[in-house]
Enzyme design. Structure first.
Site, PDB file in Angstrom:
ATOM      1  N   GLY A  30       0.829  -1.211   0.000  1.00 44.11           N
ATOM      2  CA  GLY A  30       0.000   0.000   0.000  1.00 44.11           C
ATOM      3  C   GLY A  30       0.852   1.245   0.000  1.00 44.11           C
ATOM      4  N   ASN A  31       0.244   2.388   0.289  1.00 43.02           N
ATOM      5  CA  ASN A  31       1.008   3.635   0.398  1.00 43.02           C
ATOM      6  C   ASN A  31       0.354   4.548   1.438  1.00 43.02           C
ATOM      7  OD1 ASN A  31      -0.914   5.565  -1.013  1.00 43.02           O
ATOM      8  ND2 ASN A  31      -0.625   4.044  -2.630  1.00 43.02           N
ATOM      9  N   TYR A  32       0.987   5.689   1.715  1.00 42.44           N
ATOM     10  CA  TYR A  32       0.578   6.545   2.829  1.00 42.44           C
ATOM     11  C   TYR A  32      -0.548   7.523   2.508  1.00 42.44           C
ATOM     12  CZ  TYR A  32       4.723   5.022   5.398  1.00 42.44           C
ATOM     13  OH  TYR A  32       5.659   4.283   6.060  1.00 42.44           O
ATOM     14  N   SER A  33      -1.141   7.447   1.338  1.00 34.93           N
ATOM     15  CA  SER A  33      -2.215   8.392   1.020  1.00 34.93           C
ATOM     16  C   SER A  33      -3.352   8.287   2.045  1.00 34.93           C
ATOM     17  CB  SER A  33      -2.761   8.092  -0.384  1.00 34.93           C
ATOM     18  OG  SER A  33      -3.942   8.821  -0.597  1.00 34.93           O
ATOM     19  N   ALA A  98      -4.012   7.720  -5.053  1.00 33.36           N
ATOM     20  CA  ALA A  98      -2.622   7.268  -5.189  1.00 33.36           C
ATOM     21  C   ALA A  98      -2.668   5.774  -5.506  1.00 33.36           C
ATOM     22  CB  ALA A  98      -1.857   7.535  -3.902  1.00 33.36           C
TER      23      ALA A  98
END
Ligand code: C5P
Length: 219
Positions: A30-33, A98
């Protein structure tokens, strides 16, 4: 033009948040969005009378306005399917998510054991939702993307606009402390396909959403 006159009865699809790409039943990439920018946009556009369809990856946020319908998705493929379907009836699409560029080629049905010292996960590319909508858009549809660049910002954002056949790109500047992921503020420029560029100060994401909302009728 009055913004509520412009947005009244407009159908707008917004993507927001990160995507999670499954590795096994308990793990993902995943990512930090946080999804904040997309959710603020949804609220401001709904307040101006638009019918908003918000396609959101995993996030803590909830859309409040009654003009917003939220579609919860997890992966890039789910987001792609939902956005492409909704786009058929939409006037405007704003892709603020994102999206993970890659996903694991295979998802394990069972939790992967730590038997080896190294583990290799083979990744395959996800479809580009913004580029797909850009390629499919009809004359009366508007497609807007975001860009986050670290160097030659304007030039790279302009290339992105052309490559994805977007009508506008919102460029997030990373040069300013407090702008972007995890923060409540953003510093943006908006590039229109007709060559015009609008630059804005560091602002709250709500105010940035208002700036974008005011700029769209100029496309
Ligand atoms: O190519 P890049 O990821 O830098 O482009 C960012 C823009 O493209 C954002 O608007 C993002 O929401 C959109 N995007 C997308 N689908 C992808 C990757 C990016 O819609 N798979």
């Amino acid at each position: 033009m009055n913004l509520t006159d412009f947005y009244k009865s407009k159908i707008i699809v917004i993507s927001a948040g990160p995507t999670y790409e499954k590795i096994d039943p308990v793990r993902f990439i995943g990512n930090y969005s946080t999804g904040k920018m997309g959710f603020e946009l949804a609220e401001v556009l709904a307040e101006n009378g638009a019918e908003v369809h918000l396609v959101a990856g995993p996030t803590q946020l909830t859309a409040m306005h009654s003009n917003i319908k939220t579609y919860l998705v997890e992966s890039a493929l789910e987001m792609y399917n939902q956005c492409t379907q909704l786009f058929e009836k939409a006037d405007i699409a704003i892709m603020a998510a994102a999206v993970a560029d890659y996903r694991p080629a295979e998802v394990s049905d069972i939790k992967i054991k730590k038997n080896e010292d190294t583990l290799t996960i083979h990744l395959v590319k996800n479809p580009d939702i913004l580029a797909t909508l850009g390629a499919r858009k009809k004359e009366n549809q508007i497609v807007i993307g975001f860009a986050l660049e670290t160097n030659n910002e304007i030039e790279n954002a302009r290339k992105k606009l052309e490559k994805k056949n977007a009508d506008a790109i919102v460029l997030n500047s990373l040069q300013y402390k407090g702008a972007g992921f995890k923060y409540d503020t953003n510093k943006i420029s908006i590039l229109l396909k007709n060559g015009r560029i609008f630059e804005y100060q560091l602002k709250s994401k709500r105010e940035v959403a208002q700036d974008i909302t005011a700029c769209i009728p100029l496309i």
